[in-house]
Design an enzyme around this catalytic site. Structure first.
Site, PDB file in Angstrom:
ATOM      1  N   LYS A  16      -0.668  -6.153  -0.494  1.00  0.00           N
ATOM      2  CA  LYS A  16      -1.192  -5.140   0.419  1.00  0.00           C
ATOM      3  C   LYS A  16      -0.791  -5.430   1.861  1.00  0.00           C
ATOM      4  O   LYS A  16      -0.365  -6.533   2.195  1.00  0.00           O
ATOM      5  CB  LYS A  16      -2.712  -5.033   0.278  1.00  0.00           C
ATOM      6  CG  LYS A  16      -3.087  -4.270  -1.002  1.00  0.00           C
ATOM      7  CD  LYS A  16      -4.561  -4.046  -1.149  1.00  0.00           C
ATOM      8  CE  LYS A  16      -4.819  -3.266  -2.450  1.00  0.00           C
ATOM      9  NZ  LYS A  16      -6.248  -3.186  -2.759  1.00  0.00           N
TER      10      LYS A  16
ATOM     11  N   ARG B 273      -6.601  -8.577  -9.416  1.00  0.00           N
ATOM     12  CA  ARG B 273      -5.653  -7.490  -9.742  1.00  0.00           C
ATOM     13  C   ARG B 273      -4.342  -7.751  -9.001  1.00  0.00           C
ATOM     14  O   ARG B 273      -4.321  -7.783  -7.776  1.00  0.00           O
ATOM     15  CB  ARG B 273      -6.264  -6.154  -9.318  1.00  0.00           C
ATOM     16  CG  ARG B 273      -5.409  -4.934  -9.625  1.00  0.00           C
ATOM     17  CD  ARG B 273      -6.138  -3.654  -9.201  1.00  0.00           C
ATOM     18  NE  ARG B 273      -5.331  -2.474  -9.451  1.00  0.00           N
ATOM     19  CZ  ARG B 273      -4.413  -2.000  -8.620  1.00  0.00           C
ATOM     20  NH1 ARG B 273      -4.193  -2.591  -7.464  1.00  0.00           N
ATOM     21  NH2 ARG B 273      -3.711  -0.927  -8.942  1.00  0.00           N
TER      22      ARG B 273
HETATM   23  C1  8Y4 Z   1       1.782  -2.694  -2.012  1.00  0.00           C
HETATM   24  C2  8Y4 Z   1       1.394  -2.545  -3.295  1.00  0.00           C
HETATM   25  C3  8Y4 Z   1       0.978  -2.249  -1.007  1.00  0.00           C
HETATM   26  C4  8Y4 Z   1       0.184  -1.928  -3.596  1.00  0.00           C
HETATM   27  C5  8Y4 Z   1      -0.215  -1.636  -1.302  1.00  0.00           C
HETATM   28  C6  8Y4 Z   1      -0.626  -1.483  -2.612  1.00  0.00           C
HETATM   29  C7  8Y4 Z   1      -7.171  -1.629  -5.848  1.00  0.00           C
HETATM   30  C8  8Y4 Z   1      -7.332  -0.823  -6.979  1.00  0.00           C
HETATM   31  C9  8Y4 Z   1      -5.570  -0.196  -5.898  1.00  0.00           C
HETATM   32  C10 8Y4 Z   1      -8.124  -2.641  -5.596  1.00  0.00           C
HETATM   33  C11 8Y4 Z   1      -9.243  -1.926  -7.596  1.00  0.00           C
HETATM   34  C12 8Y4 Z   1      -2.574  -0.902  -3.967  1.00  0.00           C
HETATM   35  C13 8Y4 Z   1      -6.113   1.097  -7.989  1.00  0.00           C
HETATM   36  C14 8Y4 Z   1      -3.663   0.095  -3.914  1.00  0.00           C
HETATM   37  N1  8Y4 Z   1      -6.044  -1.230  -5.194  1.00  0.00           N
HETATM   38  N2  8Y4 Z   1      -8.355  -0.971  -7.854  1.00  0.00           N
HETATM   39  N3  8Y4 Z   1      -6.322   0.058  -6.997  1.00  0.00           N
HETATM   40  N4  8Y4 Z   1      -9.143  -2.751  -6.503  1.00  0.00           N
HETATM   41  N5  8Y4 Z   1     -10.260  -2.123  -8.433  1.00  0.00           N
HETATM   42  N6  8Y4 Z   1      -1.807  -0.836  -2.849  1.00  0.00           N
HETATM   43  O1  8Y4 Z   1      -8.102  -3.375  -4.597  1.00  0.00           O
HETATM   44  O2  8Y4 Z   1      -2.410  -1.641  -4.901  1.00  0.00           O
HETATM   45  S1  8Y4 Z   1      -4.155   0.741  -5.513  1.00  0.00           S
END
Ligand code: 8Y4
Length: 276
Positions: free
Chosen positions: A223, A257
């Site tokens: 993130k 995750r």
């Molecule tokens: C690079 C890769 C930059 C991914 C940003 C991201 C969470 C989640 C997401 C979390 C739970 C993400 C579906 C966002 N984040 N579910 N989901 N907890 N429970 N962004 O933190 O991965 S999606």
């Protein structure tokens, strides 16, 4: 806290750190998972994630990144349900479905999902009822605002207590709807309507959520908070992500995750060796 989380035909041991591997299902990835070659590819992908150390697989057909457009319900169903029908009977670990829509939750439960992961914490119409009607566990995540605009001006007077209060309210809403505590997982929602300072404050205080008596999930992998700290582009955030995962484990998070499953498994092994 309970020893296990019941996930369909699986039991997750909450005394071990569980690795939730992320599988983002894009329009072209395996949209018609019913076809033979796509079916083989999908099963191979899951098998590779499990061999790398995933003990849960989180599949999602909707992008929840800041600014991402909303995906219509039929499109999300088309991306996720055929894939789930293909994978669920053979997958050796529980499959979690990342969705906020009641219709997708019900269809996912019928298609063999073992967990619902909802970044809206069951606040969308019908979502509480859809999960209540299943026997699945649900991850309730905190988010301030809406995905499209949540990063514009996040504001808290006390981020830890506001997130904690929100989670308490959502636990109460679940219990009122017939979703028992044994089915609930909590998540402070890193990056969802939070600045770097908010994210750091929450991560430092993560162990403070344990008095709610429920398992904790942390999603920090790749993130922007990792990017802000390390100065790395999204695909070069593995080291920062693994360190953040280790820190979350040390604070007692039971489910992490992640994108980088193999690297995180090494961290889990180091953590388990060092903490006994
Ligand atoms: C690079 C890769 C930059 C991914 C940003 C991201 C969470 C989640 C997401 C979390 C739970 C993400 C579906 C966002 N984040 N579910 N989901 N907890 N429970 N962004 O933190 O991965 S999606």
């Amino acid at each position: 806290m309970a020893d296990h989380l019941s996930c369909g035909r699986f039991q997750l041991d909450l005394h071990r750190v569980q690795i939730m591997g992320i599988w983002h299902v894009t329009p072209d990835s395996f949209s018609d998972g019913g076809q033979w070659q796509h079916r083989e590819q999908a099963l191979a992908h899951v098998q590779a994630m499990v061999e790398a150390g995933a003990t849960v697989i989180d599949i999602g057909g909707e992008s929840t990144r800041p600014g991402a457009p909303e995906v219509p319900v039929q499109q999300e169903l088309d991306r996720v349900i055929p894939l789930l029908e293909t994978l669920a009977p053979e997958c050796p670990v529980p499959i979690s479905v990342d969705t906020s829509k009641a219709e997708v939750m019900s269809a996912a439960a019928a298609a063999g999902a073992s967990m619902i992961n909802d970044v809206f914490a069951l606040r969308q119409p019908g979502a509480l009822e859809a999960v209540a009607a299943s026997d699945l566990p649900v991850c309730l995540m905190h988010m301030q605002g809406q995905p499209r605009t949540m990063q514009q001006a996040p504001e808290y007077s006390d981020v830890f207590n506001e997130v904690r209060g929100f989670l308490l309210q959502r636990i109460a809403a679940c219990e009122a709807a017939g979703i028992e505590r044994r089915r609930i997982v909590l998540d402070p929602g890193f990056g969802f309507g939070k600045t770097l300072e908010h994210n750091l404050a929450l991560l430092r205080a993560l162990s403070g959520f344990h008095d709610l008596g429920l398992p904790l999930l942390a999603g920090i992998s790749r993130k922007s908070m990792i990017g802000q700290i390390t100065g790395r582009e999204v695909n070069l955030r593995v080291h920062g992500s693994v360190v953040a995962a280790f820190f979350a484990m040390q604070q007692g998070a039971q489910i992490i995750r992640v994108h980088d499953v193999a690297a995180t498994r090494d961290a889990v092994r180091m953590f388990e060796a060092l903490s006994r």
